[in-house]
Design a protein around this motif. Structure first.
Motif, PDB file in Angstrom:
ATOM      1  N   GLN A 119       0.983  -0.634  -0.258  1.00 57.67           N
ATOM      2  CA  GLN A 119      -0.329  -0.008  -0.275  1.00 57.67           C
ATOM      3  C   GLN A 119       1.159   1.343   0.209  1.00 57.67           C
ATOM      4  O   GLN A 119       1.456   1.028   0.797  1.00 57.67           O
ATOM      5  N   SER A 130      -4.905   9.345   1.322  1.00 56.81           N
ATOM      6  CA  SER A 130      -5.496   8.465   0.289  1.00 56.81           C
ATOM      7  C   SER A 130      -4.792   7.030   0.036  1.00 56.81           C
ATOM      8  O   SER A 130      -3.335   7.660  -0.175  1.00 56.81           O
ATOM      9  N   ARG A 132      -3.074   3.326  -1.652  1.00 53.91           N
ATOM     10  CA  ARG A 132      -3.149   2.966  -3.002  1.00 53.91           C
ATOM     11  C   ARG A 132      -2.233   1.904  -2.802  1.00 53.91           C
ATOM     12  O   ARG A 132      -1.724   1.918  -2.673  1.00 53.91           O
ATOM     13  N   PHE A 133      -3.267   0.051  -3.314  1.00 61.15           N
ATOM     14  CA  PHE A 133      -2.551  -0.656  -3.950  1.00 61.15           C
ATOM     15  C   PHE A 133      -1.058  -0.783  -4.977  1.00 61.15           C
ATOM     16  O   PHE A 133      -2.500  -0.562  -5.908  1.00 61.15           O
ATOM     17  N   GLU A 135       0.258  -3.510  -7.044  1.00 66.05           N
ATOM     18  CA  GLU A 135       0.474  -5.156  -7.259  1.00 66.05           C
ATOM     19  C   GLU A 135       1.537  -5.311  -7.215  1.00 66.05           C
ATOM     20  O   GLU A 135       2.524  -4.239  -8.073  1.00 66.05           O
ATOM     21  N   GLN A 167      -4.776 -16.357  -4.953  1.00 71.13           N
ATOM     22  CA  GLN A 167      -5.445 -14.857  -4.399  1.00 71.13           C
ATOM     23  C   GLN A 167      -4.183 -14.624  -2.739  1.00 71.13           C
ATOM     24  O   GLN A 167      -3.528 -14.721  -2.511  1.00 71.13           O
ATOM     25  N   SER A 169      -3.171 -11.652   0.599  1.00 70.79           N
ATOM     26  CA  SER A 169      -4.123 -10.813   1.039  1.00 70.79           C
ATOM     27  C   SER A 169      -3.009 -10.186   1.441  1.00 70.79           C
ATOM     28  O   SER A 169      -2.094  -9.978   1.911  1.00 70.79           O
ATOM     29  N   ARG A 172      -6.112  -5.866   5.017  1.00 67.82           N
ATOM     30  CA  ARG A 172      -7.619  -6.121   5.220  1.00 67.82           C
ATOM     31  C   ARG A 172      -8.577  -6.512   3.759  1.00 67.82           C
ATOM     32  O   ARG A 172      -9.142  -7.058   4.254  1.00 67.82           O
ATOM     33  N   GLU A 173      -7.360  -6.321   2.745  1.00 69.03           N
ATOM     34  CA  GLU A 173      -7.831  -6.543   1.823  1.00 69.03           C
ATOM     35  C   GLU A 173      -7.426  -8.077   0.883  1.00 69.03           C
ATOM     36  O   GLU A 173      -6.595  -8.336   1.411  1.00 69.03           O
ATOM     37  N   THR A 174      -8.397  -8.592   0.166  1.00 68.22           N
ATOM     38  CA  THR A 174      -7.858  -9.716  -0.417  1.00 68.22           C
ATOM     39  C   THR A 174      -8.241  -9.446  -2.468  1.00 68.22           C
ATOM     40  O   THR A 174      -9.365  -8.785  -2.730  1.00 68.22           O
ATOM     41  N   HIS A 175      -6.769  -9.649  -2.910  1.00 68.98           N
ATOM     42  CA  HIS A 175      -6.750  -9.143  -4.174  1.00 68.98           C
ATOM     43  C   HIS A 175      -6.509 -10.865  -5.306  1.00 68.98           C
ATOM     44  O   HIS A 175      -5.735 -11.858  -5.033  1.00 68.98           O
ATOM     45  N   THR A 176      -7.909 -10.918  -6.114  1.00 65.69           N
ATOM     46  CA  THR A 176      -7.776 -12.644  -6.551  1.00 65.69           C
ATOM     47  C   THR A 176      -6.402 -12.205  -8.359  1.00 65.69           C
ATOM     48  O   THR A 176      -6.089 -11.089  -8.669  1.00 65.69           O
TER      49      THR A 176
END
Length: 367
Positions: A119, A130, A132-133, A135, A167, A169, A172-176
């Motif tokens: 992040q 804010s 932002r993730f 990748e 996936q 994690s 708190r977010e999980t990304h496929t």
């Protein structure tokens, strides 16, 4: 004639590349049976082997196992001494597939976020902040984890969820992860200084543990001839991501009869020293054997071998063909085995000789 008990998968969709037109020719409105789809699939995998042969000399078994893993959503661990073209083989395979490819060189200072992503804080024009993730390289269709045993367990564990659940994690977010997704890892089995052996839990995530051996004298001469000319070889793209998914559905529809399933189960159970069916030498030489996931991979790999050979169902020979790469990293031999010069491959080869293929039940004639 197609087996009516086997569901016909959706038509394959080859990529719009150089080798796509031949597979999609003909009357598109005409319904195709499983035999037509299998024939088309066999042609595609042969083209893939031909393209790989432009760069890779020999290694036919290794290439077959890599293709079997791709067609069954499996991950591979390649083992071999330096200079055997492990990285080149994977990168060339990625080039003939119209998919995204990322390579990560594993080092002792590599962090989990270097693989999965992290992040980052951003500030807009109004001063609002804010997160932002961003990748990481794991968000690719093919991930090459080069020298995976050179990074600490904390970073190795970052691959566990991705390999099994597909996936990631982060917070708190999980990304496929994208579909299809494959992890192909390499490691050097000779040099152990400064390395971190993979834990058993992560080893079990790999469908195949493929050992790459030295080339033959003839193959080595071909390698020296081809690589010292200063010429670059280009390969054609064969399958798109969507076509790979269709191939996976086709392979999963191949039938595995009760006898084949029983044979795979007997092989796996015979590797466990506490099982009553285990031979005496397994009880003496093995600390722990393979789990149920090994049987699942034997059946899945057998389906891939059968489909690549244009057959509708799995044969016991298909199970025997992939038993070594499926089982060798799921069996732990003890000190007695080492003293007798027996490794896991020797135990598996002996089991393949000693465990008979189940005989079909004889039908009794009604009176």
């Amino acid at each position: 004639m197609a087996d009516p008990s086997v569901p016909t998968p959706p038509p394959m969709n080859p990529t719009a590349g150089n080798a796509a037109s031949s597979a999609s020719s003909g009357d598109a409105s005409k319904p195709r049976n499983l035999a037509d789809v299998l024939r088309e699939f066999s042609e595609h995998q042969k083209k893939m082997r031909d393209e790989l042969a432009k760069v890779i000399v020999g290694q036919t078994d290794t290439i077959e196992q890599l293709l079997a893993a791709i067609f069954t959503r499996g991950h591979c661990l390649l083992e071999g001494v330096p200079g055997l073209a492990k990285t080149l083989m994977v990168s060339t395979l990625a080039n003939i597939l119209d998919v995204s490819f990322k390579r990560v060189q594993f080092t002792p200072d590599l962090m989990p976020s270097d693989i999965t992503g992290t992040q980052v804080m951003e500030e807009d024009e109004s001063g609002r902040r804010s997160f932002r993730f961003v990748e990481g390289p794991i968000f690719a269709n093919i991930l090459l984890a080069d020298e995976i045993n050179r990074t600490p367990p904390k970073t190795q564990a970052a691959l566990l969820e991705a390999m099994q659940e597909r996936q990631v994690s982060v917070g708190r977010e999980t990304h496929t992860l994208p579909d299809p997704f494959f992890t192909i890892a390499t490691q050097n089995p000779v040099e152990q200084e400064g390395t971190y052996p993979l834990p058993e839990a992560q080893l079990d995530r790999f469908m195949f543990n493929i050992k790459i051996d030295y080339p033959s004298a003839e193959e080595e001469e071909k390698i020296l001839t081809a690589t010292t000319r200063g010429e670059s070889v280009s390969v054609n793209k064969i399958l798109s991501a969507r076509a790979i998914l269709n191939c996976q559905r086709l392979v999963s529809s191949i039938a595995a009869g009760p006898l084949v399933i029983r044979y795979a189960a007997q092989l796996v159970r015979a590797t466990r020293p506490t099982d009553e069916s285990a031979p005496k030498y397994v009880r003496e030489l093995v600390d722990w054997g393979a789990g149920p996931r090994a049987g699942q991979n034997l059946i899945a790999g057998g389906k891939a071998i059968a489909a690549m050979n244009g057959r509708f169902s799995v044969e016991p020979g298909d199970i025997q063909k992939i038993a070594l790469p499926v089982l060798r990293h799921r069996i732990a031999t003890n000190f007695q085995a080492q003293a007798e010069g027996m490794d896991t491959d020797s135990v598996i080869q002996r089991l393949l000789t000693d465990i008979p293929v189940p005989e079909p039940a004889k039908m009794e004639r009604s009176k």
